[in-house]
Design a protein around this motif. Structure first.
Motif, PDB file in Angstrom:
ATOM      1  N   ARG A  55       0.845  -1.209   0.000  1.00  0.00           N
ATOM      2  CA  ARG A  55       0.000   0.000   0.000  1.00  0.00           C
ATOM      3  C   ARG A  55       0.873   1.250   0.000  1.00  0.00           C
ATOM      4  O   ARG A  55       0.597   2.210  -0.706  1.00  0.00           O
ATOM      5  CB  ARG A  55      -0.891   0.022   1.239  1.00  0.00           C
ATOM      6  N   ASP A  56       1.933   1.250   0.826  1.00  0.00           N
ATOM      7  CA  ASP A  56       2.837   2.396   0.884  1.00  0.00           C
ATOM      8  C   ASP A  56       3.503   2.634  -0.461  1.00  0.00           C
ATOM      9  O   ASP A  56       3.677   3.760  -0.891  1.00  0.00           O
ATOM     10  CB  ASP A  56       3.933   2.155   1.940  1.00  0.00           C
ATOM     11  N   ALA A  57       3.914   1.524  -1.109  1.00  0.00           N
ATOM     12  CA  ALA A  57       4.582   1.652  -2.406  1.00  0.00           C
ATOM     13  C   ALA A  57       3.602   2.151  -3.466  1.00  0.00           C
ATOM     14  O   ALA A  57       3.999   2.737  -4.465  1.00  0.00           O
ATOM     15  CB  ALA A  57       5.159   0.306  -2.823  1.00  0.00           C
ATOM     16  N   GLY A  58       2.334   1.905  -3.251  1.00  0.00           N
ATOM     17  CA  GLY A  58       1.300   2.391  -4.173  1.00  0.00           C
ATOM     18  C   GLY A  58       1.226   1.599  -5.463  1.00  0.00           C
ATOM     19  O   GLY A  58       0.527   1.982  -6.398  1.00  0.00           O
ATOM     20  N   ALA A  59       1.963   0.487  -5.538  1.00  0.00           N
ATOM     21  CA  ALA A  59       1.983  -0.280  -6.789  1.00  0.00           C
ATOM     22  C   ALA A  59       0.663  -1.021  -6.991  1.00  0.00           C
ATOM     23  O   ALA A  59       0.013  -1.413  -6.026  1.00  0.00           O
ATOM     24  CB  ALA A  59       3.124  -1.294  -6.763  1.00  0.00           C
ATOM     25  N   THR A  60       0.300  -1.204  -8.247  1.00  0.00           N
ATOM     26  CA  THR A  60      -0.794  -2.119  -8.585  1.00  0.00           C
ATOM     27  C   THR A  60      -0.286  -3.518  -8.237  1.00  0.00           C
ATOM     28  O   THR A  60       0.888  -3.806  -8.446  1.00  0.00           O
ATOM     29  CB  THR A  60      -1.075  -2.049 -10.100  1.00  0.00           C
ATOM     30  N   CYS A  61      -1.143  -4.361  -7.709  1.00  0.00           N
ATOM     31  CA  CYS A  61      -0.635  -5.644  -7.231  1.00  0.00           C
ATOM     32  C   CYS A  61      -1.606  -6.773  -7.570  1.00  0.00           C
ATOM     33  O   CYS A  61      -2.810  -6.648  -7.361  1.00  0.00           O
ATOM     34  CB  CYS A  61      -0.432  -5.530  -5.711  1.00  0.00           C
ATOM     35  N   VAL A  62      -1.065  -7.858  -8.117  1.00  0.00           N
ATOM     36  CA  VAL A  62      -1.866  -9.054  -8.393  1.00  0.00           C
ATOM     37  C   VAL A  62      -1.284 -10.192  -7.557  1.00  0.00           C
ATOM     38  O   VAL A  62      -0.083 -10.475  -7.645  1.00  0.00           O
ATOM     39  CB  VAL A  62      -1.831  -9.437  -9.895  1.00  0.00           C
TER      40      VAL A  62
END
Ligand SMILES: Nc1ncnc2c1ncn2[C@@H]1O[C@H](COP(=O)(O)OP(=O)(O)OP(=O)(O)O)[C@@H](O)[C@H]1O
Length: 359
Positions: free
Chosen positions: A195-202
């Motif tokens: 969440r902190d990195a803000g990356a889209t995640c699968v």
């Protein structure tokens, strides 16, 4: 290090779009026409039983496999399709595998620095050091992965995947190698970092509870197809069919027939507005939706078994007209034991009705 940032640097999250994606291994359709859009910064869990095609879909997104039909776009760029194919190293993705895939002959610091090819060695090591610090693993920088616990190795793998600030992070069963006590805390920590990195995640998982804890949305797969996509609450409350309901929760299945817009069962009748008149149907009743009161009220039942399970105990209750005892989960009720007669009451909010001839 004094100036360690407490937050992971923010990535420029990507939007991922899959359009009619197909992939087969011989006669097996591992991906059978998948359409899916994942918004920037969103965490989506690919959930489903073994062999349904979750890993294949992740490998297609990563570029390890090429789809036989359909297109994959990252932001506006087609990364896989008839007209283009971008190799994995050019897709700005971070990968975390089930076994972490750390290089055993490299120190933890070098493992994290590995992907930072565009930087000088000194810059890469400094950046990797900061990434390890953020994971609270700075003191293990010079050690080798085998000297770390499973949870710590997982955090090194996550640091390595995020250090390049990928637009999209792909994780394949990232917690399955951890013992159950550790899993909860590593999961929560991973969620914070992502969440902190803000990356889209699968995230690929076969564990519904994990998918509900981690995912903003869950993509439920079966036999290479996407059968339902929605928030955890949506999938839990309104599963698309009986198989999806079974996947999320232990349920009591009681057969009946539809008449006057309701399914009629030995446990009473329940609304079945979407089903045809005369159709055979199944009422799926969650174990926590069954209450036991004093005999004489509700439906007559008898406690066959009681098992202490901590917060919610499990009871098996026999009711006339039903082959198998009902599984009931309630707080332990003083004096309620096997052999006792009870009055069974069903909470209608915990009943789902499906056509009997589901997949
Ligand atoms: N390299 C391969 N060659 C042949 N068949 C394969 C290959 N990889 C996967 N398959 C088949 O494709 C289907 C989907 O496999 P996949 O590994 O994507 O499923 P999965 O949902 O990730 O399963 P699991 O949870 O067991 O890892 C399965 O029937 C599998 O046997």
């Amino acid at each position: 290090m004094d100036d360690v940032p407490t937050r992971t640097p923010v990535s420029l999250a990507s939007r991922l779009i899959l359009e009619g994606v197909h992939h087969s291994y011989g006669a097996t359709n591992a991906a059978d026409g998948i359409d899916l859009t994942i918004e920037p910064g969103e965490i989506v869990c690919l959930l489903g039983p073994s062999g349904c095609g979750k890993t294949t879909l992740l490998r297609l997104i990563a570029g390890i496999e090429r789809p036989s039909a359909g297109r994959i776009l990252l932001d506006r760029q087609v990364v896989a399709g008839p007209e283009a194919f971008v190799p994995p190293e050019k897709r700005q993705i971070g990968l975390v595998f089930q076994d972490y895939a750390l290089f055993p002959h490299l120190s933890n610091l070098d493992n994290v620095a590995f992907g930072l090819k565009a930087l000088t060695r000194a810059e890469a090591l400094a950046e990797a050091g900061r990434a390890l610090e953020r994971m609270r693993l700075g003191r293990y920088a010079a050690d080798y992965p085998h000297a770390l616990s499973g949870g710590e190795q997982q955090r090194v793998a996550l640091a390595r995947a995020l250090v390049t600030r990928p637009g999209i992070l792909l994780m394949d069963e990232p917690f399955s190698g951890l013992d159950s006590r550790l899993r909860g805390s590593v999961r929560a920590e991973t969620l914070d970092v992502v969440r902190d990195a803000g990356a889209t995640c699968v995230i690929v998982t076969h564990d519904p509870e994990e998918a509900m804890r981690m995912g903003d949305r869950i993509a439920l797969m079966r036999a290479g197809r996407l059968v339902q996509l929605g928030t955890p609450e949506m999938l839990y409350r309104s599963p698309c069919d009986l198989s999806a309901a079974r996947f999320f929760c232990e349920i009591n299945e009681v057969s009946g027939k539809v008449a006057g817009g309701r399914i009629h069962t030995p446990l009473g009748s329940f609304p079945a507005p979407a089903l045809r008149e005369g159709e055979r149907a199944v009422a799926a009743i969650r174990p926590q939706g069954i209450e036991m009161r004093a005999p004489g009220s509700g439906i007559a039942g008898r406690v066959m078994e009681h098992r202490f399970l901590g917060e919610l105990d499990m009871y098996e209750v026999a009711v006339q007209g039903i082959d198998r005892p009902l599984v009931v989960r309630r707080r332990a009720t003083a004096g309620l034991a096997a052999g006792q007669n009870v009055g069974v009451h069903i909470d209608i909010a915990e009943v789902l009705v499906f056509a009997a001839t589901g997949p």
